[in-house]
Design a protein around this motif. Structure first.
Motif, PDB file in Angstrom:
ATOM      1  N   ALA A   1       0.860  -1.195   0.000  1.00 57.05           N
ATOM      2  CA  ALA A   1       0.000   0.000   0.000  1.00 57.05           C
ATOM      3  C   ALA A   1       0.889   1.235   0.000  1.00 57.05           C
ATOM      4  N   SER A   2       1.702   1.335  -1.030  1.00 55.85           N
ATOM      5  CA  SER A   2       2.864   2.210  -0.967  1.00 55.85           C
ATOM      6  C   SER A   2       3.108   2.958  -2.267  1.00 55.85           C
ATOM      7  N   PHE A   3       3.958   3.965  -2.150  1.00 57.52           N
ATOM      8  CA  PHE A   3       4.421   4.742  -3.299  1.00 57.52           C
ATOM      9  C   PHE A   3       5.759   4.192  -3.784  1.00 57.52           C
ATOM     10  N   SER A   4       5.956   4.189  -5.089  1.00 59.58           N
ATOM     11  CA  SER A   4       7.253   3.862  -5.687  1.00 59.58           C
ATOM     12  C   SER A   4       7.543   4.911  -6.766  1.00 59.58           C
ATOM     13  N   PRO A   5       7.950   6.103  -6.325  1.00 57.61           N
ATOM     14  CA  PRO A   5       8.149   7.199  -7.278  1.00 57.61           C
ATOM     15  C   PRO A   5       9.326   6.968  -8.227  1.00 57.61           C
ATOM     16  N   ASP A   6       9.268   7.653  -9.336  1.00 54.93           N
ATOM     17  CA  ASP A   6      10.384   7.692 -10.270  1.00 54.93           C
ATOM     18  C   ASP A   6      11.174   8.977  -9.989  1.00 54.93           C
ATOM     19  N   VAL A   7      12.328   9.082 -10.576  1.00 51.29           N
ATOM     20  CA  VAL A   7      13.173  10.259 -10.411  1.00 51.29           C
ATOM     21  C   VAL A   7      12.372  11.519 -10.758  1.00 51.29           C
ATOM     22  N   GLY A   8      12.424  12.491  -9.866  1.00 53.27           N
ATOM     23  CA  GLY A   8      11.738  13.760 -10.069  1.00 53.27           C
ATOM     24  C   GLY A   8      10.307  13.801  -9.559  1.00 53.27           C
TER      25      GLY A   8
ATOM     26  N   SER B   1       7.353  13.252  -6.514  1.00 52.43           N
ATOM     27  CA  SER B   1       7.146  13.239  -5.062  1.00 52.43           C
ATOM     28  C   SER B   1       5.877  12.451  -4.756  1.00 52.43           C
ATOM     29  N   VAL B   2       5.725  12.087  -3.497  1.00 58.01           N
ATOM     30  CA  VAL B   2       4.519  11.400  -3.043  1.00 58.01           C
ATOM     31  C   VAL B   2       3.290  12.269  -3.323  1.00 58.01           C
ATOM     32  N   ALA B   3       3.382  13.546  -3.023  1.00 57.42           N
ATOM     33  CA  ALA B   3       2.256  14.455  -3.250  1.00 57.42           C
ATOM     34  C   ALA B   3       1.899  14.543  -4.731  1.00 57.42           C
ATOM     35  N   ASP B   4       2.914  14.632  -5.594  1.00 52.05           N
ATOM     36  CA  ASP B   4       2.659  14.673  -7.039  1.00 52.05           C
ATOM     37  C   ASP B   4       1.908  13.424  -7.493  1.00 52.05           C
ATOM     38  N   LEU B   5       2.393  12.274  -7.054  1.00 50.32           N
ATOM     39  CA  LEU B   5       1.776  11.015  -7.461  1.00 50.32           C
ATOM     40  C   LEU B   5       0.345  10.912  -6.954  1.00 50.32           C
TER      41      LEU B   5
ATOM     42  N   GLN C   1      -9.243  -1.197  -1.185  1.00 48.85           N
ATOM     43  CA  GLN C   1     -10.194  -0.327  -0.482  1.00 48.85           C
ATOM     44  C   GLN C   1      -9.475   0.842   0.187  1.00 48.85           C
ATOM     45  N   ASP C   2      -8.331   1.196  -0.346  1.00 47.83           N
ATOM     46  CA  ASP C   2      -7.478   2.232   0.244  1.00 47.83           C
ATOM     47  C   ASP C   2      -8.034   3.622  -0.058  1.00 47.83           C
ATOM     48  N   LEU C   3      -8.219   4.426   0.978  1.00 46.39           N
ATOM     49  CA  LEU C   3      -8.695   5.803   0.811  1.00 46.39           C
ATOM     50  C   LEU C   3      -7.558   6.817   0.908  1.00 46.39           C
ATOM     51  N   ALA C   4      -6.352   6.363   1.216  1.00 49.14           N
ATOM     52  CA  ALA C   4      -5.196   7.257   1.294  1.00 49.14           C
ATOM     53  C   ALA C   4      -4.425   7.267  -0.024  1.00 49.14           C
ATOM     54  N   ILE C   5      -4.079   6.095  -0.525  1.00 48.75           N
ATOM     55  CA  ILE C   5      -3.400   5.965  -1.814  1.00 48.75           C
ATOM     56  C   ILE C   5      -4.368   5.249  -2.746  1.00 48.75           C
ATOM     57  N   PRO C   6      -4.899   5.924  -3.745  1.00 44.96           N
ATOM     58  CA  PRO C   6      -5.890   5.298  -4.616  1.00 44.96           C
ATOM     59  C   PRO C   6      -5.391   3.970  -5.204  1.00 44.96           C
ATOM     60  N   PRO C   7      -6.236   2.946  -5.183  1.00 44.77           N
ATOM     61  CA  PRO C   7      -5.825   1.661  -5.755  1.00 44.77           C
ATOM     62  C   PRO C   7      -5.362   1.775  -7.211  1.00 44.77           C
ATOM     63  N   ASP C   8      -5.992   2.641  -7.998  1.00 40.92           N
ATOM     64  CA  ASP C   8      -5.551   2.810  -9.396  1.00 40.92           C
ATOM     65  C   ASP C   8      -4.123   3.351  -9.460  1.00 40.92           C
ATOM     66  N   LEU C   9      -3.750   4.216  -8.541  1.00 39.75           N
ATOM     67  CA  LEU C   9      -2.374   4.703  -8.480  1.00 39.75           C
ATOM     68  C   LEU C   9      -1.431   3.570  -8.103  1.00 39.75           C
ATOM     69  N   GLN C  10      -1.811   2.776  -7.108  1.00 39.58           N
ATOM     70  CA  GLN C  10      -0.974   1.645  -6.717  1.00 39.58           C
ATOM     71  C   GLN C  10      -0.763   0.684  -7.889  1.00 39.58           C
ATOM     72  N   ARG C  11      -1.824   0.419  -8.635  1.00 40.81           N
ATOM     73  CA  ARG C  11      -1.713  -0.473  -9.795  1.00 40.81           C
ATOM     74  C   ARG C  11      -0.794   0.127 -10.863  1.00 40.81           C
ATOM     75  N   PHE C  12      -0.953   1.420 -11.126  1.00 46.90           N
ATOM     76  CA  PHE C  12      -0.105   2.109 -12.104  1.00 46.90           C
ATOM     77  C   PHE C  12       1.367   2.006 -11.710  1.00 46.90           C
ATOM     78  N   LEU C  13       1.669   2.293 -10.440  1.00 45.05           N
ATOM     79  CA  LEU C  13       3.055   2.255  -9.975  1.00 45.05           C
ATOM     80  C   LEU C  13       3.623   0.843 -10.063  1.00 45.05           C
ATOM     81  N   ALA C  14       2.834  -0.149  -9.694  1.00 50.70           N
ATOM     82  CA  ALA C  14       3.290  -1.542  -9.765  1.00 50.70           C
ATOM     83  C   ALA C  14       3.585  -1.952 -11.204  1.00 50.70           C
ATOM     84  N   GLU C  15       2.693  -1.601 -12.104  1.00 51.46           N
ATOM     85  CA  GLU C  15       2.895  -1.949 -13.508  1.00 51.46           C
ATOM     86  C   GLU C  15       4.133  -1.252 -14.069  1.00 51.46           C
ATOM     87  N   ARG C  16       4.277   0.024 -13.756  1.00 48.95           N
ATOM     88  CA  ARG C  16       5.426   0.786 -14.252  1.00 48.95           C
ATOM     89  C   ARG C  16       6.741   0.191 -13.757  1.00 48.95           C
TER      90      ARG C  16
END
Length: 185
Positions: A37-44, A46-50, A135-150
């Motif tokens: 249930a986490s962020f995996s940012p790319d270079v440049g 931030s968590v807020a941006d994502l 069912q995450d209300l902090a980090i949207p599941p669609d964002l988590q899926r996008f980051l995992a796929e990327r």
């Protein structure tokens, strides 16, 4: 990490994903990254941006900022999830009495934790696993899926809130164990 003998699997929850993404880059002994249930940012990034890229996060509405002095004497902010909304927002699948204790004992994050950009992305060279919380209300599941796929992560999804480490610890432990076994050779 350099002081740990043998292979290392780094696991992180929430903004901790940004921490391991940066810290593991170039660490020869890190064999796997596990994002829970986490962020995996790319270079440049931030968590807020994502978190702003995908709809569904209620994080901004549920944060209480408390002024604190920074080490250099300037003003800084600690950020907490509001205790009154914590059970319903952060941990709705956790027993209410447990969620209330979690709310009262939470560790704040410094404001810059969410706004500083990552300068390295270890997931580009280290295999990763991601636990998506549907069912995450902090980090949207669609964002988590996008980051995992990327990141090319091996992905498991569970019907859980952001507090998955408490509501479904077995799923978390299983994913960490899977990553460790997959990279132990």
């Amino acid at each position: 990490m350099d002081s740990l003998p043998g292979p290392v699997v780094l696991a992180a929850h929430s903004y901790g994903g940004a921490v391991i993404t940066e810290a593991a880059d170039g660490a020869a002994n890190v064999r796997a990254l596990v994002y829970v249930a986490s962020f995996s940012p790319d270079v440049g990034e931030s968590v807020a941006d994502l978190n702003a890229r995908f709809p569904g996060s209620m994080l901004a509405d549920n944060i209480q900022a408390v002024p604190i002095p920074a080490q250099d004497g300037s003003a800084d902010m600690d950020q907490y999830v509001k205790q009154e909304t914590y059970p319903d927002f952060f941990a709705p699948d956790v027993p209410r009495d447990t969620a209330a204790v979690m709310a009262a004992t939470q560790r704040p994050t410094a404001a810059n934790t969410l706004t500083d950009s990552v300068t390295r992305a270890a997931w580009r060279s280290i295999p990763s696993w991601t636990l998506v919380t549907g069912q995450d209300l902090a980090i949207p599941p669609d964002l988590q899926r996008f980051l995992a796929e990327r990141a090319g992560s091996t992905t498991v999804e569970v019907a859980a809130s952001h507090a998955v480490t408490v509501s479904q610890p077995g799923a978390v432990a299983d994913l960490i164990d899977t990553a460790a076994r997959a990279t132990s050779m």
